[in-house]
Design an enzyme around this catalytic site. Sequence first.
Site, PDB file in Angstrom:
ATOM      1  N   VAL A 132       0.877  -1.286   0.015  1.00 62.64           N
ATOM      2  CA  VAL A 132       0.117   0.206   0.049  1.00 62.64           C
ATOM      3  C   VAL A 132       0.770   1.259  -0.092  1.00 62.64           C
ATOM      4  CG1 VAL A 132      -1.752   1.443   1.299  1.00 62.64           C
ATOM      5  CG2 VAL A 132      -2.075  -1.244   1.080  1.00 62.64           C
ATOM      6  N   CYS A 133       1.785   1.214   0.987  1.00 68.84           N
ATOM      7  CA  CYS A 133       2.776   2.270   0.840  1.00 68.84           C
ATOM      8  C   CYS A 133       3.532   2.747  -0.567  1.00 68.84           C
ATOM      9  CB  CYS A 133       3.802   2.290   1.850  1.00 68.84           C
ATOM     10  SG  CYS A 133       3.236   2.288   3.642  1.00 68.84           S
TER      11      CYS A 133
END
Length: 186
Positions: free
Chosen positions: A67-68
């Site tokens: 996600v990052c």
Amino acid sequence: MTTNSSAAAPAAAPAAEPAAEPAGLLQPGVSAPDFTLKATADQELSLSELRGNPVVLVFYPADWSPVCGDELLVFNQALPLLRKYNATVLGISVDSVWSHQAFEQDRKLGFDLLADYQPKGAVARSYGVYDEQGGFDKRALFVIDGAGVIFWSYLSPTAINPGVDGVLDALDRLQHTSSTTTPAQQ
């Protein structure tokens, strides 16, 4: 906590306490806490060096998480739009400068990643976005105006990429607010 009631301690002047950490995400209108963090092994960057133009702080949990990685790639793709507002984008996590360097090169990022590494999460704590249980920075976004005041902030669920739309909207509102404010009103 237990106390020993048989030994009464003499009254003493209260010790100076460290500055209290915010109870939660810092809100608009609050002065952005200044910081100096490592951008590389031998270079530091201070928020106060960037006064005069907007700054976008992107707090995120970890360099190599899916996600990052997606979130930072969205900001990287949006850099031309963000630069129209003269905004500087800074990513901040508790990863080391070496992890940041490898991640920046791998993802070809066009903005600095800063290491909130030692003491771990100190900057995230000052912004109210450190996850004590997880030991990482929460996923949060801040738009700071040219005077160093938080104009907009957002805390996202850790598993959700918040995208860049909220930041772009905030920068647009900030630009319109700034253009309608006379120097005497600032």
